[in-house]
Design a protein around this motif. Structure first.
Motif, PDB file in Angstrom:
ATOM      1  N   GLU A  95      -4.888   3.321  -5.168  1.00  0.00           N
ATOM      2  CA  GLU A  95      -3.721   3.631  -5.991  1.00  0.00           C
ATOM      3  C   GLU A  95      -4.047   3.620  -7.482  1.00  0.00           C
ATOM      4  N   GLU A  99      -3.683   6.809  -9.927  1.00  0.00           N
ATOM      5  CA  GLU A  99      -2.865   6.772 -11.141  1.00  0.00           C
ATOM      6  C   GLU A  99      -3.670   7.230 -12.352  1.00  0.00           C
ATOM      7  N   LEU A 132      -4.221  14.658  -5.529  1.00  0.00           N
ATOM      8  CA  LEU A 132      -2.959  13.946  -5.757  1.00  0.00           C
ATOM      9  C   LEU A 132      -1.916  14.332  -4.708  1.00  0.00           C
ATOM     10  N   ALA A 133      -1.874  15.599  -4.330  1.00  0.00           N
ATOM     11  CA  ALA A 133      -0.939  16.044  -3.308  1.00  0.00           C
ATOM     12  C   ALA A 133      -1.286  15.447  -1.941  1.00  0.00           C
ATOM     13  N   ASP A 136      -0.167  11.908  -1.923  1.00  0.00           N
ATOM     14  CA  ASP A 136       1.286  11.838  -1.794  1.00  0.00           C
ATOM     15  C   ASP A 136       1.708  12.052  -0.344  1.00  0.00           C
ATOM     16  N   ARG A 139       1.060   8.869   1.583  1.00  0.00           N
ATOM     17  CA  ARG A 139       2.080   7.855   1.302  1.00  0.00           C
ATOM     18  C   ARG A 139       3.366   8.122   2.062  1.00  0.00           C
ATOM     19  N   THR A 140       3.777   9.359   2.115  1.00  0.00           N
ATOM     20  CA  THR A 140       5.041   9.696   2.784  1.00  0.00           C
ATOM     21  C   THR A 140       4.906   9.664   4.307  1.00  0.00           C
TER      22      THR A 140
END
Length: 142
Positions: A95, A99, A132-133, A136, A139-140
């Protein structure tokens, strides 16, 4: 000769000349002195124009500086991508690395004008956006 101000030197009379017997600094005679409350007039302000011109020149960015900044940004993105890769290979979520990657990607990018360099930087930007996608999506999905 006596320098009186911005107009340059002027010759003075020999009676107003201070004595050199002391060999030190001597003030001019009282007849040529300004009154106690008076302020001598300011010199010309021609130096201000020169300073503002120098400041304007420092603000102008040349092609070499734009290229250097674009390369530095591209190298920073590659470093952040490497951090993400190492974090994923070690089994961490990464993470912090993600970031930092997102922050670096959001930095302003100046176009260099060199089609080869601009194309390479576009590819680096796309690769960072893809990572980054994917993060994401991970994470989802959990």
């Amino acid at each position: 000769m006596k320098v009186t101000g911005p107009s340059g030197p002027s010759s003075s009379s020999s009676s107003a000349r201070p004595s050199r017997s002391g060999g030190g600094f001597a003030l001019p005679a009282a007849s040529g002195a300004t009154p106690a409350g008076a302020t001598p007039s300011a010199g010309g302000v021609s130096g201000v124009a020169g300073v503002s011109a120098l400041m304007a020149l420092q603000g102008v960015e040349d092609a070499t500086e734009r290229r250097r900044r674009a390369i530095r940004r591209g190298n920073g993105l590659l470093d952040r991508l490497e951090e993400v890769k190492l974090a994923l290979l070690s089994g961490e979520a990464g993470e912090g690395a993600l970031e930092r990657l997102a922050r670096t990607l959001r930095e302003e990018r100046s176009l260099d004008g060199d089609p080869g360099l601009d194309g390479l930087l576009d590819q680096i930007d796309i690769r960072a956006a893809v990572e980054l996608a994917k993060a994401d999506l991970r994470r989802t999905a959990t």
